[in-house]
Design an enzyme around this catalytic site. Sequence first.
Site, short mmCIF file in Angstrom:
data_model
loop_
_atom_site.label_atom_id
_atom_site.label_comp_id
_atom_site.label_asym_id
_atom_site.label_seq_id
_atom_site.Cartn_x
_atom_site.Cartn_y
_atom_site.Cartn_z
N CYS B 80 36.80 38.15 42.60
CA CYS B 80 37.34 39.50 42.88
C CYS B 80 37.13 39.91 44.33
CB CYS B 80 36.75 40.51 41.90
SG CYS B 80 37.65 42.05 41.85
N HIS B 171 36.46 38.16 36.54
CA HIS B 171 34.99 38.19 36.64
C HIS B 171 34.30 37.36 35.56
CE1 HIS B 171 34.74 41.46 39.61
NE2 HIS B 171 35.75 42.01 38.98
N GLU B 173 31.40 36.46 35.59
CA GLU B 173 30.01 36.94 35.50
C GLU B 173 29.85 38.08 34.50
OE1 GLU B 173 32.08 37.68 37.92
OE2 GLU B 173 31.59 39.55 38.96
#
Lengths: 292, 187
Positions: B80, B171, B173
């Site tokens: 991102c 994302h 994560e």
Amino acid sequence: MTERMELNRNLAQMLKGGVIMDVTNVEEAKIAEEAGAVAVMALERVPSDIRKDGGVARMSDPKMIKEIKAAVSIPVMAKVRIGHIVEAQILQELGVDYIDESEVLTPADEMYHIDKHLFPVPFVCGARNLGEALRRIGEGASMMRTKGEAGTGNVVEAVRHMRTIMSQIRQLVNMPSEELMTFAKENGAPYELVVKVAKNGKLPVVNFSAGGIATPADAALMMQLGSEGVFVGSGIFRSANPAKRARAIVMATTYYNDPKVLAEVSADLGEAMPGLEIASIAEDQTFAKRGW
Amino acid sequence: MEKIGVLALQGSFAEHLQILGRIPGIEATAVKTIDELNAVDRLILPGGESTAIGKLLVKTGMFPVLRQRIGEGLPVWGTCAGLILLAHEIVGETPYLDVMNITVRRNAYGSQLDSFCCEQIIPAFGSDPLPLVFIRAPWIEKAGQEVEVLAGHDGRIIAAKQGRLLVTSFHPELTDDKKVYNYFLRL
């Protein structure tokens, strides 16, 4: 939890380690973005002016919010009065990235907060303690902040609120399970969320500090106490050199554990905003007491 | 043991570090200084606000060091905001590191109300569907010849690779899925 709620909590995760700055016009918004703010809070008057002017403080003019939205690429937040469902509907319509249901504005409802689950747009709310934080999260807030005492340039209340929340979380982690319901009852907190905090050792949403942060050292202090980022209201644009102070507070929030950097960025910033002793504020004039 | 750094100036670095911590055989570490940057074998640029992270990179003097290390072949993965930092061109804005031949549009999908998630099979990362989370996400409008497009969504490029540089506009994560991590660690 709904997918929308998860996405809204996720946006707060992207703001972590950053500074969210109050701005009252396009020019200030650009200074904030240029200084490295992760978001701006668009409002007509900063809290210290609201405090000075008195009267009823309301949601800002949509025209001004739209102008700020058009001027910067970072997320734009805006405030609604506690319980003012329609102000929230209007801000959602404007496409703001986060709504702050804020005690800094004059409450519209003396009993109830907004049911934030009804809104796809995310909300951030203030809290003084864990019970209050979990009530707001229970209502659908996807980010929390301490209330502190906005517009005072005095960090003492933000410290009190952050210490209280962190200490209550530590308490919960060490509690045997049979004590959790009584904690929930005594603190007015939803039981399911109490259980979750006891298990995870942290709030289920990101928690920032707000209310009285005026210097880089204040920002670093809040980070060292466990804050995940900071809101700075009057502290920047009511100081002598807003751009320089804004940059310094951004650096201090990232390098909160590095006294060498903190010493460097704290130097030669000019006058901070004028401060207010909390005891000098009349009991019914404190913002932090607003909220139920 | 290979040392995997996560740029920890702002954003979702703790989330990246947490997932890396569960992968055996590597050491995960936060990167906040030039010395820490020089000590890593691979680097992740996390999600966050690209303007904030970009300005901090410059202010701390890490910017030229990072650019040089990328030039020397440091594998870097940008998620991102990290994707934006690596791009050669950002629509309407000045680029940052300018090391990957892609043109990026910031907040391409709109405001937070347009953030979304979905599942998609991306063959480069594995044969199972991958959860994709887009938060005020950018997309890649254009990719140069040296860029290998790894995934698209609704006609827009959302993952790509150039040499040892990997970018995803979503994302990983924020999910439990380690597929993209495993891909990056082999890059």
